[in-house]
Design an enzyme around this catalytic site. Structure first.
Site, PDB file in Angstrom:
ATOM      1  N   GLU A 169       0.504  -0.963  -0.412  1.00 19.02           N
ATOM      2  CA  GLU A 169       0.035   0.394   0.213  1.00 19.02           C
ATOM      3  C   GLU A 169       1.225   1.367   0.037  1.00 19.02           C
ATOM      4  O   GLU A 169       1.240   1.923   1.086  1.00 19.02           O
ATOM      5  CB  GLU A 169      -0.320   0.102   1.053  1.00 19.02           C
ATOM      6  CG  GLU A 169      -2.099  -1.300   1.125  1.00 19.02           C
ATOM      7  CD  GLU A 169      -2.948  -0.888   1.963  1.00 19.02           C
ATOM      8  OE1 GLU A 169      -2.663  -0.004   3.039  1.00 19.02           O
ATOM      9  OE2 GLU A 169      -4.806  -1.344   2.383  1.00 19.02           O
ATOM     10  N   GLU A 257      -6.377  -7.365  -0.758  1.00 19.46           N
ATOM     11  CA  GLU A 257      -6.716  -7.062   0.902  1.00 19.46           C
ATOM     12  C   GLU A 257      -7.776  -6.434   0.841  1.00 19.46           C
ATOM     13  O   GLU A 257      -8.005  -5.218   0.245  1.00 19.46           O
ATOM     14  CB  GLU A 257      -5.219  -6.397   1.472  1.00 19.46           C
ATOM     15  CG  GLU A 257      -5.860  -5.808   2.970  1.00 19.46           C
ATOM     16  CD  GLU A 257      -4.910  -4.885   3.602  1.00 19.46           C
ATOM     17  OE1 GLU A 257      -3.565  -5.601   3.485  1.00 19.46           O
ATOM     18  OE2 GLU A 257      -4.848  -3.858   4.011  1.00 19.46           O
TER      19      GLU A 257
END
Length: 481
Positions: A169, A257
């Site tokens: 991320e 995710e």
């Protein structure tokens, strides 16, 4: 002379043992009958993830929480339980870079290796995750990432199980064009020089929400996918529109995710919003991994505090999120085995009653009720089971040419026949439960085909109910042609 012969024999024996020890007997060979043995080396075709035969495949699985905090849940036993009882076909060990992760403690890679070996032994896919988060820019630890992925690719270059995720991320100031793409253009060649065929997943900006930016300036390599992460309480239609835009530009997206909570990992769970996402991902056959397999006291955790690290979890040991994710993962995850052939006609006999799945009064109209009845060999009790992809099957009554259909989503929703339209309420996963028996799991909600109250009398109604393993939900399937 005798000493010389003994010495030669011992040298041969040691050499043989070393060969046995250091050359894995299972190398590059997936567990027989497993999802990997059936689908092999995955690749990207257009905007889809496909198997070795070029068929679109949807992977569904769990991510651990940070291995430095909850690594006890990353082990063979927990992964086997998830495979066998939830239908998991991909696992993601989340190895953080910072916060006690790899940069501070390089031994964290050993937990990744444990997960990869378990996935190989279990015949499932595994995502090796370089969990960029706190540093924002993946270039901060770029050289360490190169070294890590060089080691992983060298170890696992021959295994189709392995997928590489090179930056979880990126966030803050890190943009696709300015930081993430240049990073990927240095890390990907390291992997590709050793493991030329494995899927590589690349994160996107703003905590992997800016997939549209990557789609406008994609990487030039083959077999690349781009990450989108969502948390159902925070992210909705805007992010779905970005995914659709990216796919319209010809790039492939993997949801490595997602959570039922808000973006903090807590708050919620937001199950109605999560179901919207599940419907969306199923419709587009997008692969996903849920956050997270741990017992942390937060809404996104799958396990209740104190749950065993080794599987065997009862409903009481699962959170609301865990039960939701389990049921969505189970739906359509396991194709029938033991000789069940797509396109053939079967009768389905309930184990608890010995009676056949039957259309009331041999009805042919939409809404005709489904029940159990003494086996009588009529078309009202004959069903054609056909693979419709994604591990799901349609079940069509031969007398009416109408599909086995569920008229609702809650426990006790009625099962009927209806003109087949391809909805998930007309698609079923068919899962072996041993002893030649199967359970049929509704594709839209993960509940099982069930005989009301375990009844045994002719005319007892058939419904859906939470999967409970009783004989009321077990069916023997007999091929008739």
């Amino acid at each position: 002379m005798l000493k010389r012969m003994v010495l030669i024999f011992c040298t041969f024996l040691i050499t043989f043992m070393m060969a046995v020890t250091f050359v894995p007997a299972e190398k590059a060979k997936a567990a027989a009958g497993s999802v990997v043995s059936q689908n092999g080396q995955l690749r990207v075709s257009g905007s889809n993830l496909v198997n070795q035969a070029g068929q679109t495949i949807q992977l569904k699985g769990m991510s651990s929480h940070g291995t430095q905090w909850f690594g006890q849940y990353v082990n063979y036993d927990s992964m086997k339980w998830l495979r066998d009882n939830w239908g998991m076909n991909v696992f993601r060990p989340a190895m953080f870079t910072q916060d006690g992760g790899y940069i501070n403690d390089p031994s964290q890679k050993n937990k990744v290796k444990e997960a990869v070996q378990a996935a190989i032994d279990l015949g499932i896919y595994v995502i090796i995750d370089w969990h960029v988060l706190g540093e924002k820019d993946p270039n901060i630890y770029k050289e360490q990432a190169k070294g890590f992925f060089r080691e992983m690719a060298t170890l696992y270059k021959d295994y189709p199980n392995v997928i590489y995720e090179i930056c979880n991320e990126p966030n803050g100031y890190a943009t696709w064009n300015g930081h993430i793409k240049p990073y990927a253009e240095e890390v990907i060649p390291v992997i590709r020089s050793i493991a030329p065929n494995n899927i590589i997943i690349v994160g996107t900006g703003t905590w992997s929400q800016d997939v549209h930016d990557a789609a406008d300036n994609p990487l030039s390599y083959s077999n690349i996918m781009y990450t989108t992460h969502f948390y159902a309480g925070t992210h909705g239609q805007l992010l779905r529109d970005r995914i659709d835009y990216a796919r319209s530009k010809g790039v492939a997206v993997f949801i490595t995710e997602w959570g039922t909570s808000d973006a903090s990992g807590d708050g919620g769970p937001f199950l109605a919003e999560s179901q919207q996402w599940m419907d969306y991902l199923t419709n587009r056959q997008l692969s996903w991994v849920n956050w997270s397999l741990c017992d942390k006291t937060e809404a996104s955790a799958a396990l209740a505090p104190g749950a065993s690290p080794y599987g065997g979890w009862s409903d009481a040991q699962l959170t609301a999120s865990g039960k939701f994710v389990r049921d969505r993962m189970k739906a359509g995850s396991t194709p029938p085995g033991d000789g069940i052939v797509s396109g053939k006609t079967y009768k389905l006999v309930n184990v608890g009653s010995g009676k056949a799945l039957d259309v009331n009064a041999a009805g042919t109209a939409d809404g005709s009720n489904v029940q159990i009845w003494d086996d009588n060999g009529t078309g009202a009790q004959q069903w054609v089971i056909t693979d419709v992809g994604g591990g799901l099957y349609k079940v069509i009554n031969t007398n009416s040419n109408k599909g086995l259909d569920v008229a609702g989503t809650v426990n006790g929703s009625n099962v009927q026949i209806w003109s087949y339209g391809g909805g998930l309420n007309q698609k079923w996963s068919i899962v072996s439960v041993g002893g030649g028996s199967y359970k049929l799991i509704a594709g839209h909600n993960g509940r099982a085909l069930d005989v009301n109250a375990g009844g045994t009398a002719n005319g007892t109604n058939v419904q859906i109910w939470d999967d409970n393993g009783t004989n009321a939900q077990k069916w023997n399937l007999y091929k008739l042609n």
